[in-house]
Write a protein that holds these residues in place. Structure first.
Motif, PDB file in Angstrom:
ATOM      1  N   ARG A   1       0.827  -1.206   0.000  1.00  0.00           N
ATOM      2  CA  ARG A   1       0.000   0.000   0.000  1.00  0.00           C
ATOM      3  C   ARG A   1       0.862   1.256   0.000  1.00  0.00           C
ATOM      4  O   ARG A   1       0.584   2.218  -0.681  1.00  0.00           O
ATOM      5  N   MET A   2       1.932   1.199   0.799  1.00  0.00           N
ATOM      6  CA  MET A   2       2.834   2.344   0.841  1.00  0.00           C
ATOM      7  C   MET A   2       3.370   2.640  -0.549  1.00  0.00           C
ATOM      8  O   MET A   2       3.459   3.775  -0.979  1.00  0.00           O
ATOM      9  N   ILE A   3       3.716   1.545  -1.254  1.00  0.00           N
ATOM     10  CA  ILE A   3       4.297   1.735  -2.577  1.00  0.00           C
ATOM     11  C   ILE A   3       3.256   2.307  -3.539  1.00  0.00           C
ATOM     12  O   ILE A   3       3.544   3.260  -4.263  1.00  0.00           O
TER      13      ILE A   3
ATOM     14  N   ALA B   1       0.215  12.301   5.412  1.00  0.00           N
ATOM     15  CA  ALA B   1       1.014  11.715   4.339  1.00  0.00           C
ATOM     16  C   ALA B   1       1.171  12.663   3.147  1.00  0.00           C
ATOM     17  O   ALA B   1       1.955  12.389   2.240  1.00  0.00           O
TER      18      ALA B   1
ATOM     19  N   PHE C   1       2.683  14.612  -8.653  1.00  0.00           N
ATOM     20  CA  PHE C   1       3.812  15.528  -8.714  1.00  0.00           C
ATOM     21  C   PHE C   1       4.210  15.847 -10.136  1.00  0.00           C
ATOM     22  O   PHE C   1       4.638  16.927 -10.452  1.00  0.00           O
TER      23      PHE C   1
ATOM     24  N   GLY D   1       3.476  10.254  -6.795  1.00  0.00           N
ATOM     25  CA  GLY D   1       4.447  10.591  -7.835  1.00  0.00           C
ATOM     26  C   GLY D   1       3.750  11.105  -9.077  1.00  0.00           C
ATOM     27  O   GLY D   1       4.167  12.089  -9.658  1.00  0.00           O
ATOM     28  N   ARG D   2       2.657  10.458  -9.445  1.00  0.00           N
ATOM     29  CA  ARG D   2       1.932  10.915 -10.628  1.00  0.00           C
ATOM     30  C   ARG D   2       1.439  12.331 -10.442  1.00  0.00           C
ATOM     31  O   ARG D   2       1.522  13.145 -11.342  1.00  0.00           O
TER      32      ARG D   2
ATOM     33  N   ASP E   1      -7.388   7.622   0.151  1.00  0.00           N
ATOM     34  CA  ASP E   1      -6.909   7.032   1.402  1.00  0.00           C
ATOM     35  C   ASP E   1      -8.071   6.705   2.339  1.00  0.00           C
ATOM     36  O   ASP E   1      -8.124   5.629   2.930  1.00  0.00           O
TER      37      ASP E   1
ATOM     38  N   PRO F   1       2.474  15.852   0.961  1.00  0.00           N
ATOM     39  CA  PRO F   1       3.680  16.678   1.004  1.00  0.00           C
ATOM     40  C   PRO F   1       3.378  17.964   1.794  1.00  0.00           C
ATOM     41  O   PRO F   1       2.262  18.468   1.727  1.00  0.00           O
TER      42      PRO F   1
ATOM     43  N   ASN G   1       0.729   4.081  -2.766  1.00  0.00           N
ATOM     44  CA  ASN G   1       0.511   5.463  -2.361  1.00  0.00           C
ATOM     45  C   ASN G   1       1.573   6.372  -2.927  1.00  0.00           C
ATOM     46  O   ASN G   1       1.289   7.436  -3.462  1.00  0.00           O
ATOM     47  N   LEU G   2       2.809   5.928  -2.792  1.00  0.00           N
ATOM     48  CA  LEU G   2       3.916   6.728  -3.294  1.00  0.00           C
ATOM     49  C   LEU G   2       3.790   6.908  -4.793  1.00  0.00           C
ATOM     50  O   LEU G   2       3.976   7.992  -5.326  1.00  0.00           O
TER      51      LEU G   2
END
Lengths: 490, 135
Positions: free
Chosen positions: B7-9, B76, B19, B16-17, B123, B78, B11-12
């Protein structure tokens, strides 16, 4: 709280810790200080040393850009790990060598290590900083810190390697390096790599390579920064490579070389720490930096005093370290994440390409006219670097990152207008505008028309409104949420 | 534990998308990223291009958003996005006031808010599903 929730808010400091650990251990190459000694023992002479340098110089530039592209497409952590493996193999082969041939092979494998690690590290730091904080502001501070860690490791290994060789043997320093670098791999494995470069859509390898090269050549902004990074790199490489020649020229005592080298290497770290305190967008500071570099470079041609020579070299190396880090930020600012390591390695290649003729010429002038005369070449290079620096900083308009590009929204509006219809994919881009009543009347009408007939989008809007209501309730909750201050990004 | 890592991955990756869109020059090279994952919509060859492949799953009726899940989701984000969300949505300040505090125009704020709220919605939705899965 579930484990998943507790593990998620990671701070930048914590996230970069394993990377620093890896960098520190990777820098502990114990055999560096005694390499030349060991080489003569196993039968190297001046000619074979030259041949080895040539073999090495051929490997690094050839591999730089491919390794950068590999890092962009595959994984940056794994590229760093691959570099560690190359270093381990190189140390083992080097340590086991009894003749010139095997040692040259070891040197070429060391070239793989350099190619894989250069350009990858600063790209990974830049992306991590952007991913964690949403801005590039802290990049210089962090790359500075990491360079400081790296140079501390260099200094430490320079001192420890000599001592170790004294009490054991030169050969042993090669083997002692292996477990340290092996530990560095653990650091890189534990590092949570940024995914920024994977965010863009996958493209074929061919178009990725084409894009990397096109970006380096076709974009004038990138080309200009690339030249700055390469010339700054060339100049600092020249100081490290030829600096000791001045000490030879004034017949400095042998005992001075150790501390002299340590001071020179430590400028990389000190410069890294200093840059966090400096604001290079200020013109005065930039001018001081350039004048300082020029003055120190020129003094290398004038003075015969050992103290002045050493001070001038250290100051020049320091100024160049600061300029180099700033230049790398300008470069990263100018390229997208997906090709960051590739372009960054391109700067490395360009440094080598420029350094080869420069060093040949420097060597020739130094032999014909003495090292003092060739010192003018350094001053000339400083002028080039200074000019490029001014041009680049001015062109970047004081590195202000573009905050938010509303491109997806603009595209959604365009599509909706062209098709005379608002589809779900476009609607979700406009929700905030709808709630803020910022849509044009006809777009608003279309939005509501779509909502009336689409259960999916009604659910989406309702959930978004529930989120906003939930956020509003947080302000009344006992543990109130505070807005982070802009500086509290660490 | 494995699930939480996965899930963390994701989420990241999702973040990232988002961003990818924040830097104007990126769009010179790459098509802009979207607020909601483009994969969630039908493509040109499908029956209804640009419409949901699968509707967002409704949340349990009559239940407000759990503040604990929302708090975690907020943490979570930024920092810069969180700042905008807190000033605008939590504290309910007007756009003009937030402009002076952050230097972002109202338009830019809306862009941040739209993306940030989507991440929060994702989330919180996941938290709802986790609960219903457990009971």
């Amino acid at each position: 709280m579930t484990a998943a929730v507790a593990a998620r808010p990671r701070t930048l400091t914590r996230r970069l810790l394993p990377l620093q650990f890896g960098v520190a251990l990777q820098g502990l190459i114990l055999w560096v200080p005694i390499e030349k000694l060991f080489m003569t023992e196993i039968g190297f002479d001046a000619a074979s040393v030259g041949a080895m340098a040539a073999a090495y110089a051929a490997v690094v530039p050839l591999l730089e850009v491919p390794s950068g592209i590999l890092a962009d497409r595959w994984s940056r952590s794994w590229t760093l790990i691959f570099a560690c493996v190359a270093l381990v193999v190189s140390s083992l082969i080097g340590g086991l060598s009894h003749n010139v041939i095997t040692y040259v092979i070891a040197a070429m494998i060391l070239g793989i290590y350099f190619a894989c690690s250069s350009g990858t590290l600063d790209s990974v730091v830049y992306d991590t900083v952007v991913e964690e904080t949403g801005s590039n502001e802290l990049y210089e501070k962090w790359i500075g810190r990491i360079r400081a860690v790296e140079s501390a490791a260099f200094v430490l290994s320079a001192l420890a390697g000599g001592v170790l060789a004294q009490y054991t043997s030169e050969r042993f320093t090669y083997f002692a390096t292996v477990p340290l670098v092996g530990l560095a791999i653990i650091g890189f494995l534990r590092f949570n790599e940024p995914r920024l470069h994977k965010a863009a859509e996958r493209v074929s390898l061919r178009s990725h390579i084409a894009l990397t090269f096109r970006t380096m050549i076709a974009s004038r902004i990138v080309l200009r920064v690339l030249l700055l990074v390469a010339t700054a790199g060339l100049l600092s490489q020249a100081v490290f490579e030829f600096g000791p020649l001045w000490l030879v020229a004034v017949a400095a005592p042998a005992v001075l070389y150790g501390p002299y080298w340590a001071a020179l290497v430590s400028t990389l770290g000190v410069g890294g720490l200093l840059i966090a305190k400096l604001n290079l967008e200020r013109r005065l500071l930039l001018a001081i930096l350039i004048i300082l570099s020029l003055a120190t470079a020129l003094s290398l041609s004038w003075t015969r005093s050992l103290a002045v020579l050493v001070t001038a070299q250290v100051l020049l190396a320091l100024a160049l370290a600061i300029i180099g880090i700033h230049a790398s930020r300008l470069l990263h600012d100018a390229v997208p994440s997906a090709i960051r390591a590739g372009v960054s390695s391109g700067a490395g290649t360009l440094t080598w390409v420029l350094f080869l003729p420069f060093s040949l010429m420097f060597g020739w002038v130094a032999r014909e006219n003495g090292v003092y005369r060739s010192g003018f070449m350094l001053a000339g290079a400083v002028v080039v670097v200074g000019t490029l620096l001014i041009v680049n900083v001015r062109a970047s308009g004081g590195v202000a990152p573009v905050e938010v590009a509303a491109t997806a929204k603009e595209e959604a509006v365009e599509v909706a207008e062209a098709k005379q219809e608002l589809a779900c994919k476009q609607l979700v881009e406009l929700v905030a505008d709808y709630l803020d009543e910022a849509l044009t009347p006809e777009m608003r009408a279309r939005f509501e028309e779509h909502l009336a007939g689409c259960d999916g989008c009604s659910t989406y809007l309702r959930q978004t409104q529930q989120i906003i209501a939930g956020l509003r309730d947080l302000s009344a909750a006992p543990e109130k949420v505070e807005a982070p201050q802009p500086e509290s990004t660490e | 534990m494995k699930i939480s890592i996965a899930r963390m991955i994701t989420n990241l990756a999702a973040r990232g998308r988002a961003f990818g869109n924040r830097f104007a020059w990126w769009s010179l090279w790459f098509p802009p990223a979207t607020t909601v994952d483009a994969d969630r919509f039908q493509s040109d060859g499908d029956a209804y291009p640009d419409h949901w492949k699968e509707f967002p799953r409704p949340w349990p009726v009559g239940q407000g958003v759990e503040s604990e899940a929302l708090r975690a989701a907020l943490a979570a984000l930024p920092d810069r996005w969180r700042r905008v969300v807190i000033l605008r949505d939590v504290e309910g300040r007007p756009a003009a006031q937030v402009s002076t505090a952050t230097g972002l125009s109202a338009e830019q704020q809306r862009d941040v808010l739209n993306r940030a709220r989507e991440l929060l919605r994702e989330d919180v939705g996941r938290a709802f599903e986790q609960h219903s899965g457990r009971s």
